[in-house]
Write a protein that holds these residues in place. Structure first.
Motif, mmCIF file in Angstrom:
data_model
loop_
_atom_site.group_PDB
_atom_site.id
_atom_site.type_symbol
_atom_site.label_atom_id
_atom_site.label_comp_id
_atom_site.label_asym_id
_atom_site.label_seq_id
_atom_site.Cartn_x
_atom_site.Cartn_y
_atom_site.Cartn_z
ATOM 1 N N LYS A 269 -49.919 -35.205 0.436
ATOM 2 C CA LYS A 269 -50.209 -34.807 1.812
ATOM 3 C C LYS A 269 -50.869 -33.432 1.946
ATOM 4 C CE LYS A 269 -46.529 -37.769 3.558
ATOM 5 N NZ LYS A 269 -46.196 -38.351 2.239
ATOM 6 N N GLY A 270 -50.747 -32.592 0.934
ATOM 7 C CA GLY A 270 -51.417 -31.303 1.016
ATOM 8 C C GLY A 270 -50.618 -30.188 0.386
ATOM 9 N N LEU A 271 -51.110 -28.955 0.578
ATOM 10 C CA LEU A 271 -50.502 -27.768 -0.010
ATOM 11 C C LEU A 271 -50.290 -26.700 1.063
ATOM 12 C CD1 LEU A 271 -52.754 -27.435 -3.202
ATOM 13 C CD2 LEU A 271 -50.459 -28.440 -3.091
ATOM 14 N N LYS A 272 -49.220 -25.944 0.880
ATOM 15 C CA LYS A 272 -48.975 -24.759 1.696
ATOM 16 C C LYS A 272 -49.035 -23.538 0.787
ATOM 17 C CE LYS A 272 -45.492 -22.356 4.519
ATOM 18 N NZ LYS A 272 -44.109 -22.397 5.063
ATOM 19 N N VAL A 273 -49.801 -22.535 1.201
ATOM 20 C CA VAL A 273 -49.853 -21.264 0.482
ATOM 21 C C VAL A 273 -49.210 -20.209 1.376
ATOM 22 C CG1 VAL A 273 -51.292 -19.606 -0.737
ATOM 23 C CG2 VAL A 273 -52.037 -21.993 -0.539
ATOM 24 N N SER A 274 -48.249 -19.484 0.839
ATOM 25 C CA SER A 274 -47.536 -18.470 1.619
ATOM 26 C C SER A 274 -47.264 -17.263 0.728
ATOM 27 C CB SER A 274 -46.214 -19.036 2.168
ATOM 28 O OG SER A 274 -45.383 -19.476 1.095
ATOM 29 N N VAL A 275 -46.610 -16.263 1.284
ATOM 30 C CA VAL A 275 -46.191 -15.110 0.479
ATOM 31 C C VAL A 275 -44.670 -15.030 0.495
ATOM 32 C CG1 VAL A 275 -48.318 -13.830 0.874
ATOM 33 C CG2 VAL A 275 -46.383 -13.489 2.404
ATOM 34 N N VAL A 276 -44.107 -14.550 -0.595
ATOM 35 C CA VAL A 276 -42.657 -14.455 -0.718
ATOM 36 C C VAL A 276 -42.118 -13.269 0.082
ATOM 37 C CG1 VAL A 276 -40.775 -14.056 -2.350
ATOM 38 C CG2 VAL A 276 -42.676 -15.577 -2.974
ATOM 39 N N GLU A 277 -42.837 -12.153 0.052
ATOM 40 C CA GLU A 277 -42.360 -10.919 0.673
ATOM 41 C C GLU A 277 -42.359 -11.031 2.205
ATOM 42 O OE1 GLU A 277 -43.721 -10.051 -3.381
ATOM 43 O OE2 GLU A 277 -44.618 -11.106 -1.679
ATOM 44 N N GLU A 278 -41.513 -10.200 2.839
ATOM 45 C CA GLU A 278 -41.431 -10.135 4.301
ATOM 46 C C GLU A 278 -42.147 -8.915 4.868
ATOM 47 O OE1 GLU A 278 -40.076 -12.571 6.234
ATOM 48 O OE2 GLU A 278 -39.839 -13.664 4.340
ATOM 49 N N ASP A 279 -42.662 -8.076 4.010
ATOM 50 C CA ASP A 279 -43.393 -6.886 4.453
ATOM 51 C C ASP A 279 -44.387 -6.500 3.372
ATOM 52 O OD1 ASP A 279 -44.204 -4.773 6.004
ATOM 53 O OD2 ASP A 279 -42.441 -3.526 5.638
ATOM 54 N N GLY A 280 -45.465 -5.901 3.779
ATOM 55 C CA GLY A 280 -46.512 -5.501 2.858
ATOM 56 C C GLY A 280 -47.821 -5.404 3.590
ATOM 57 N N TYR A 281 -48.741 -6.327 3.309
ATOM 58 C CA TYR A 281 -50.039 -6.281 3.963
ATOM 59 C C TYR A 281 -50.568 -7.687 4.211
ATOM 60 C CZ TYR A 281 -51.643 -6.915 -0.907
ATOM 61 O OH TYR A 281 -51.836 -7.368 -2.179
ATOM 62 N N LEU A 282 -51.560 -7.743 5.090
ATOM 63 C CA LEU A 282 -52.291 -8.969 5.368
ATOM 64 C C LEU A 282 -53.654 -8.877 4.691
ATOM 65 C CD1 LEU A 282 -51.606 -9.096 9.220
ATOM 66 C CD2 LEU A 282 -50.385 -10.414 7.482
ATOM 67 N N PHE A 283 -54.185 -10.028 4.269
ATOM 68 C CA PHE A 283 -55.549 -10.049 3.747
ATOM 69 C C PHE A 283 -56.223 -11.365 4.115
ATOM 70 C CE2 PHE A 283 -53.159 -12.065 0.307
ATOM 71 C CZ PHE A 283 -54.005 -13.078 -0.129
#
Length: 529
Positions: A269-283
């Motif tokens: 059905k597809g893939l989800k890409v996320s980040v583990v951390e709750e704070d840092g930066y956006l790109f």
């Protein structure tokens, strides 16, 4: 006197635009003659008027399906932009961005050969980087693992363009990939940024971005300098669990799951890409440049000799696939809660503008101020030359290291209601009059604190004061975003913007009578003598 000045503008407009501008169109400030007034070549008066400025709550939600993420057009080809990361600060709270994509086969019913076994799978993601900050390292003694070949490895490293706490935890950010378990519908279906599709909680893979940088790699064979491996664009290569692709792809050879697109996107059905951390930066990254590559071996017989060479299979992960962005917000204890009240009667003291579904800014003319301008026009024949909404960043609360918006980082549209109460949206009257020549926003002191911005609303105000147009149901809406261009390089339309993936946020001074930098309407007008 005003007659002669207007006549001069008319002649100049015809000279510059070949007659496109008509007599009543006023020029953009600093483009067709405002400097004549401001520098003393003719008389002009500038006066400030109060405005009603307020926060528009978008419920931290915006449309983020493929249409909105793939709507930028450059040189005739569609480009794409999306956001990953997490950023938490005291004014706006936490904002976290993830990304969903469907996956398709390169062609239906693929043949992987005899006794195919998956070696590895990687998801390649290409962040937007600072190309002028390149660092190069070379390993002359590298040994290429597939065949133990003596080689040279050249790595070019680039810092990712970040928004937020770029140095938190040494710039580390961990990307994680999960398999989607919920059908994501089709390319043309509308999806909003609060939609989090179900996923398998066991991650398919993860990769740490070290030092906030990504690299491109070229590996060449020592003996003849031929390329053994190349990843020419700076990227993150996220290794995924090979056994999942063995079971779901290779072992399904010849079965209905791989027979057509409809079956496959319900099977995988597809893939989800996320980040583990709750704070840092956006790109930001470009979804159309993503790759999903499977490396596998299968039997090959030549001249009676069986070998098992490695083969690559690249899935179709862009184009007609469904894509969407998912944004999480946590405003708990954030200062925005104290000021972003949406007061359309007297205005809010501070204005919180934020991309990716955060607040917009609404601005209305005050009835008593319009009355003053009408009286000037009627009694003193005062004609409006320019009108600008001036807005300052809040010096007290937004003295931060985060980049301030440039003039091109804003959109402004005009909102009206008809007799039936139906709201309409359009470009401002100035933009409609002058089109591509019009510069709607000018930025000042963006390297200082405070910065300020002027939004030109000359024609909109003239329509009300000098032509009697209704204004009670009119307001302006400002967003931290850019108007998206079409294939010819001009603006595609008022509803084609980068709001869905604009990482910016800023606190501005609103309708605060105690603040000398309160938002105001700056009107330059001339009178007959």
């Amino acid at each position: 006197m005003i007659y002669n000045i207007r006549k001069f503008f008319t002649i100049l407009s015809v000279m510059v635009l070949g007659g496109v501008l008509v007599y009543n169109c006023e020029p953009e400030p600093d483009s067709l003659g405002e400097q004549l007034f401001l520098n003393g070549a003719a008389e002009g008066n500038e006066t400030s008027y109060d405005l009603i400025a307020y926060n528009i709550d978008n419920n931290d939600t915006i449309r983020t399906d493929a249409f909105k993420l793939l709507s930028l057009v450059s040189s005739g080809s569609t480009t794409s932009t999306a956001v990953l990361g997490a950023f938490n600060e005291k004014q706006f709270g936490k904002q976290k961005a993830s990304y969903f994509t469907q996956v398709r086969l390169a062609a239906n019913n693929p043949d992987f050969g005899t006794d195919a076994v998956v070696d590895s799978v990687v998801l390649v993601l290409k962040p937007i980087v600072s190309v002028d900050s390149l660092k190069t390292t070379t390993d002359e003694s590298y040994v290429f693992p597939n065949g133990n070949v003596d080689a040279k490895k050249v790595v070019n490293t680039y810092p990712i363009k970040k928004y937020g706490k770029a140095k938190l935890n040494g710039g580390k950010l961990t990307l994680q990939v999960n398999e989607v378990t919920e059908f994501m519908n089709g390319l043309n279906d509308i999806v909003y940024s609060n939609k989090n599709f179900d996923t398998n909680p066991t991650a398919l893979g993860s990769k740490e971005i070290k030092d906030g940088s990504v690299s491109s790699v070229v590996i060449t064979k020592d003996s003849d300098n031929t390329e053994l491996f190349t990843a020419s664009a700076p990227s993150v290569r996220i290794p995924l669990t090979a056994s999942v692709f063995q079971t779901k792809i290779i072992d399904k050879k010849g079965q209905p799951e791989l027979s057509d697109v409809s079956n496959f996107i319900r099977h995988f059905k597809g893939l989800k890409v996320s980040v583990v951390e709750e704070d840092g930066y956006l790109f930001q990254f470009t979804p159309n440049d993503m790759q999903l590559i499977m490396y596998y071996k299968s039997d090959k017989i030549e001249n009676g000799v069986k070998t098992r060479p490695q083969t690559t299979y690249e899935f179709a992960i862009k184009g007609s696939n469904m894509h969407s962005a998912y944004y999480e917000y946590d405003r708990t204890n954030a200062i925005i809660n104290d000021y972003a009240n949406g007061n359309t009667t007297t205005g809010d003291l501070k204005l919180y503008a934020q991309g990716m579904g955060g607040n917009s800014i609404g601005i209305k003319f005050k009835e008593e101020e319009i009355a003053k301008l009408k009286k000037l026009y009627q009694d003193d024949k005062a004609a409006i030359i320019t009108a600008k909404i001036r807005i300052y960043t809040d010096e007290a609360t937004w003295s931060t290291p985060y980049a301030k918006p440039t003039a091109s980082d804003f959109t402004i549209v005009q909102k009206d209601k008809d007799a039936n109460g139906k709201e309409t949206t359009a470009f401002t009257a100035d933009y409609t009059s002058l089109g591509a020549l019009f510069i709607p926003v000018r930025a000042y002191n963006t390297d200082k604190n405070p910065a300020y911005y002027d939004f030109t609303v000359t024609q909109s105000l003239k329509d009300i004061v000098e032509s009697g147009a209704a204004y009670n149901n009119k307001y302006f809406k400002i967003d931290l975003a850019q108007f998206a261009p079409n294939s010819s390089g001009t603006v595609a339309g008022y509803n084609y913007t980068t709001r869905a993936f604009s990482m910016l946020r800023t606190v501005f001074v609103g309708s605060d009578p105690s603040n000398q930098n309160k938002i105001q309407l700056k009107v330059t007008y001339g009178t007959k003598k």
